[in-house]
Design a protein around this motif. Structure first.
Motif, short mmCIF file in Angstrom:
data_model
loop_
_atom_site.label_atom_id
_atom_site.label_comp_id
_atom_site.label_asym_id
_atom_site.label_seq_id
_atom_site.Cartn_x
_atom_site.Cartn_y
_atom_site.Cartn_z
N THR A 128 -40.53 -37.11 -52.33
CA THR A 128 -39.46 -37.17 -51.33
C THR A 128 -38.81 -35.81 -51.13
OG1 THR A 128 -39.02 -39.51 -51.77
CG2 THR A 128 -37.25 -38.24 -50.76
N LYS A 129 -38.64 -35.04 -52.20
CA LYS A 129 -37.97 -33.74 -52.08
C LYS A 129 -38.73 -32.78 -51.17
CE LYS A 129 -40.02 -31.68 -56.26
NZ LYS A 129 -39.71 -31.09 -57.59
N HIS A 130 -40.01 -33.04 -50.94
CA HIS A 130 -40.81 -32.17 -50.06
C HIS A 130 -40.37 -32.27 -48.61
CE1 HIS A 130 -44.39 -32.40 -53.13
NE2 HIS A 130 -43.38 -31.67 -53.57
N LEU A 131 -39.60 -33.30 -48.27
CA LEU A 131 -39.08 -33.38 -46.90
C LEU A 131 -38.23 -32.16 -46.57
CD1 LEU A 131 -38.13 -37.17 -46.72
CD2 LEU A 131 -39.93 -36.05 -45.39
N LYS A 132 -37.56 -31.62 -47.58
CA LYS A 132 -36.76 -30.41 -47.35
C LYS A 132 -37.66 -29.25 -46.95
CE LYS A 132 -32.84 -31.48 -50.37
NZ LYS A 132 -32.05 -31.06 -51.55
N PHE A 133 -38.81 -29.16 -47.59
CA PHE A 133 -39.76 -28.09 -47.25
C PHE A 133 -40.22 -28.23 -45.80
CE2 PHE A 133 -43.98 -26.36 -46.72
CZ PHE A 133 -43.93 -25.13 -47.37
N LEU A 134 -40.52 -29.46 -45.39
CA LEU A 134 -40.95 -29.69 -44.01
C LEU A 134 -39.85 -29.28 -43.03
CD1 LEU A 134 -43.19 -31.31 -45.47
CD2 LEU A 134 -42.95 -33.06 -43.70
N ALA A 135 -38.62 -29.65 -43.34
CA ALA A 135 -37.51 -29.33 -42.45
C ALA A 135 -37.26 -27.83 -42.36
CB ALA A 135 -36.24 -30.04 -42.93
N GLU A 136 -37.44 -27.13 -43.47
CA GLU A 136 -37.15 -25.69 -43.52
C GLU A 136 -38.30 -24.83 -42.99
OE1 GLU A 136 -36.24 -25.16 -47.61
OE2 GLU A 136 -34.26 -26.14 -47.47
N ASN A 137 -39.53 -25.37 -43.01
CA ASN A 137 -40.69 -24.54 -42.67
C ASN A 137 -41.48 -25.05 -41.47
OD1 ASN A 137 -41.04 -22.52 -45.14
ND2 ASN A 137 -40.40 -24.49 -45.96
N GLY A 138 -41.08 -26.17 -40.91
CA GLY A 138 -41.85 -26.74 -39.81
C GLY A 138 -41.34 -26.40 -38.43
N GLY A 139 -40.28 -25.63 -38.36
CA GLY A 139 -39.73 -25.29 -37.06
C GLY A 139 -38.76 -26.34 -36.55
N GLU A 140 -38.16 -26.06 -35.41
CA GLU A 140 -37.12 -26.92 -34.88
C GLU A 140 -37.62 -28.32 -34.53
OE1 GLU A 140 -33.33 -28.13 -33.75
OE2 GLU A 140 -34.06 -26.46 -34.98
N LYS A 141 -38.85 -28.42 -34.02
CA LYS A 141 -39.37 -29.74 -33.63
C LYS A 141 -39.56 -30.66 -34.83
CE LYS A 141 -41.64 -28.58 -29.27
NZ LYS A 141 -42.93 -28.60 -28.52
N ILE A 142 -40.03 -30.12 -35.94
CA ILE A 142 -40.20 -30.94 -37.14
C ILE A 142 -38.84 -31.30 -37.74
CG2 ILE A 142 -41.13 -31.02 -39.48
CD1 ILE A 142 -43.21 -31.31 -37.23
N ARG A 143 -37.94 -30.34 -37.73
CA ARG A 143 -36.60 -30.65 -38.23
C ARG A 143 -35.97 -31.79 -37.43
NH1 ARG A 143 -31.55 -30.34 -37.39
NH2 ARG A 143 -31.86 -29.51 -35.30
N GLN A 144 -36.10 -31.73 -36.12
CA GLN A 144 -35.57 -32.79 -35.26
C GLN A 144 -36.29 -34.11 -35.50
OE1 GLN A 144 -35.58 -31.54 -31.16
NE2 GLN A 144 -33.92 -30.07 -31.45
N LEU A 145 -37.60 -34.04 -35.71
CA LEU A 145 -38.36 -35.27 -35.98
C LEU A 145 -37.83 -35.97 -37.23
CD1 LEU A 145 -40.76 -37.25 -35.82
CD2 LEU A 145 -42.10 -35.55 -37.10
N LEU A 146 -37.62 -35.21 -38.29
CA LEU A 146 -37.13 -35.79 -39.54
C LEU A 146 -35.74 -36.39 -39.36
CD1 LEU A 146 -38.40 -33.08 -42.04
CD2 LEU A 146 -39.39 -35.33 -41.60
N GLN A 147 -34.91 -35.72 -38.60
CA GLN A 147 -33.57 -36.23 -38.32
C GLN A 147 -33.64 -37.48 -37.46
OE1 GLN A 147 -30.68 -34.95 -39.38
NE2 GLN A 147 -29.07 -35.53 -37.95
N GLU A 148 -34.38 -37.40 -36.39
CA GLU A 148 -34.45 -38.52 -35.45
C GLU A 148 -35.15 -39.74 -36.04
OE1 GLU A 148 -36.28 -36.79 -32.04
OE2 GLU A 148 -34.49 -35.60 -31.49
N SER A 149 -36.12 -39.50 -36.92
CA SER A 149 -36.80 -40.64 -37.55
C SER A 149 -35.86 -41.40 -38.48
CB SER A 149 -38.04 -40.17 -38.31
OG SER A 149 -37.71 -39.37 -39.44
N GLN A 150 -34.94 -40.68 -39.14
CA GLN A 150 -33.93 -41.36 -39.96
C GLN A 150 -32.99 -42.20 -39.09
OE1 GLN A 150 -31.87 -39.25 -43.11
NE2 GLN A 150 -33.41 -37.63 -43.09
N LEU A 151 -32.58 -41.62 -37.98
CA LEU A 151 -31.68 -42.35 -37.08
C LEU A 151 -32.37 -43.59 -36.52
CD1 LEU A 151 -30.08 -39.38 -35.08
CD2 LEU A 151 -29.24 -40.50 -37.16
N TYR A 152 -33.64 -43.43 -36.14
CA TYR A 152 -34.41 -44.57 -35.63
C TYR A 152 -34.49 -45.68 -36.67
CZ TYR A 152 -38.45 -47.37 -34.28
OH TYR A 152 -39.28 -48.44 -33.99
N MET A 153 -34.87 -45.33 -37.90
CA MET A 153 -35.02 -46.34 -38.94
C MET A 153 -33.70 -47.01 -39.27
SD MET A 153 -38.19 -46.58 -39.39
CE MET A 153 -37.97 -47.90 -40.58
#
Length: 255
Positions: A128-153
Motif C-alpha cells: 500500500t505504501k507504494h501508492l505514495k511512489f506512484l503519486a510522487e513519480n507518475g505525474g499530475e495525471k496519475i496523482r489525480q487518478l489516485l485522488q479521484e479513485s478514492q473519491l469514487y470508491m
C-alpha cells in the motif's frame, strides 16, 4: 438479499466494473512500469498482470446471498492482481480475516459468502505504501487518478451501504461496514481523501453512519490483537459487542 437490495447491488457492481475497465484502459500502460519500479526496493519480483483490479468475487453474489458486512481494505496487492485471482483480500491478510470469522461463529459471517469486499482504490501496488511512489513519480495525471479513485470508491461505497440499509426488510438485513486500515486514515495518511469523502456522504444519514466501524488491518493479526486487548482492558465477554464498541471508538478517533 431482498429483490430491492439486489437491484441496488447489481447497479453498483455494473458501474464499478465499467469504472475499473475505463481507468485500466486509460492509465494501465503508464501504471505498470511505475508499479514495477515502486516494488523493486522492497518486494521480490512478481508478474504484474492487472494494474487496476475489479473484484471478480462480486460476480458470485446473487439475490440469494446474505450480506452481513461490507469490508473495505486498502488496495489490491500482489496476489489480488494476478489474472488467476482478480479478487480482493485473497493473500495472507484475507486468509487471516477468513480464519477470524471461522473461529468466531458468533459473528454469523462467512467471510467469503456473507461479505462484500471492497478497497479504497482499485489501483494495484505490491504494498500500500507504494501508492505514495506512484503519486510522487507518475505525474499530475496519475496523482489525480489516485485522488479521484478514492473519491469514487468513497462515494459509491457510501451510497451502496445506505441504499442496502434502506432496502432491507429487517434490521438483520442491514450490513455493517468494517473499514480496516486505521493508520493510513489518519492525518497525512494515504487515504485521507477517502476518509473525508466517506464521512461527507453520510451527512444526512446518521443511523447508517452508526454502522460504519473502523479497525486495524487483518494483516499480522493486528485486528485480532487489538480486539483481544480491548476485551481484556474492558472486561467484556461479548466479542460481537466488543467489536462494535472498538470499531466505534476508532471511528471517533479517525473522523
Amino acid at each position: 438479499m431482498t429483490s430491492e437490495q439486489f437491484a441496488v447491488f447489481s447497479e453498483f457492481r455494473r458501474d464499478f466494473k465499467e469504472y475499473c475497465k475505463k481507468i485500466s484502459d486509460e492509465f494501465g500502460s503508464v501504471l505498470v512500469p511505475l508499479q514495477k519500479t515502486a516494488a523493486q526496493k522492497d518486494t521480490p519480483d512478481y508478474p504484474a498482470e492487472n494494474p487496476v483490479v475489479y473484484n471478480t468475487a462480486l460476480d458470485e453474489i446473487t439475490e440469494q446471498s446474505q450480506i452481513r458486512l461490507i469490508v473495505i481494505g486498502d488496495n489490491p496487492g500482489k496476489d489480488e492482481q494476478l489474472a488467476k485471482n482478480r479478487k480482493y483480500l485473497v493473500g495472507q491478510s484475507g486468509k487471516i480475516a477468513a480464519g477470524f470469522f471461522q473461529k468466531n461463529p458468533q459473528f454469523n459471517t462467512d467471510f467469503r459468502k456473507n461479505a462484500i469486499i471492497l478497497n479504497k482504490t482499485p489501483v494495484h501496488t505490491a504494498k500500500t505504501k507504494h501508492l505514495k511512489f506512484l503519486a510522487e513519480n507518475g505525474g499530475e495525471k496519475i496523482r489525480q487518478l489516485l485522488q479521484e479513485s478514492q473519491l469514487y470508491m468513497a462515494q459509491k461505497t457510501a451510497r451502496l451501504h445506505i441504499d442496502l440499509c434502506h432496502a432491507a426488510s429487517t434490521e438483520d438485513e442491514k450490513p455493517e461496514i468494517f473499514l480496516v486500515g486505521y493508520s493510513e486514515l489518519k492525518k497525512n495518511g494515504i487515504f485521507t481523501a477517502y476518509r473525508d469523502e466517506l464521512k461527507k456522504n453520510y451527512g444526512n444519514f446518521p443511523e447508517e453512519w452508526e454502522k460504519v466501524l473502523v479497525f486495524q488491518h487483518f494483516s499480522m493479526n493486528r485486528f485480532s490483537i487489538d480486539l483481544k486487548e480491548y476485551i481484556k482492558n474492558n472486561g467484556t465477554q461479548d466479542m460481537v459487542q466488543a467489536a462494535h464498541d472498538l470499531g466505534t471508538l476508532h471511528k471517533n478517533e479517525i473522523f
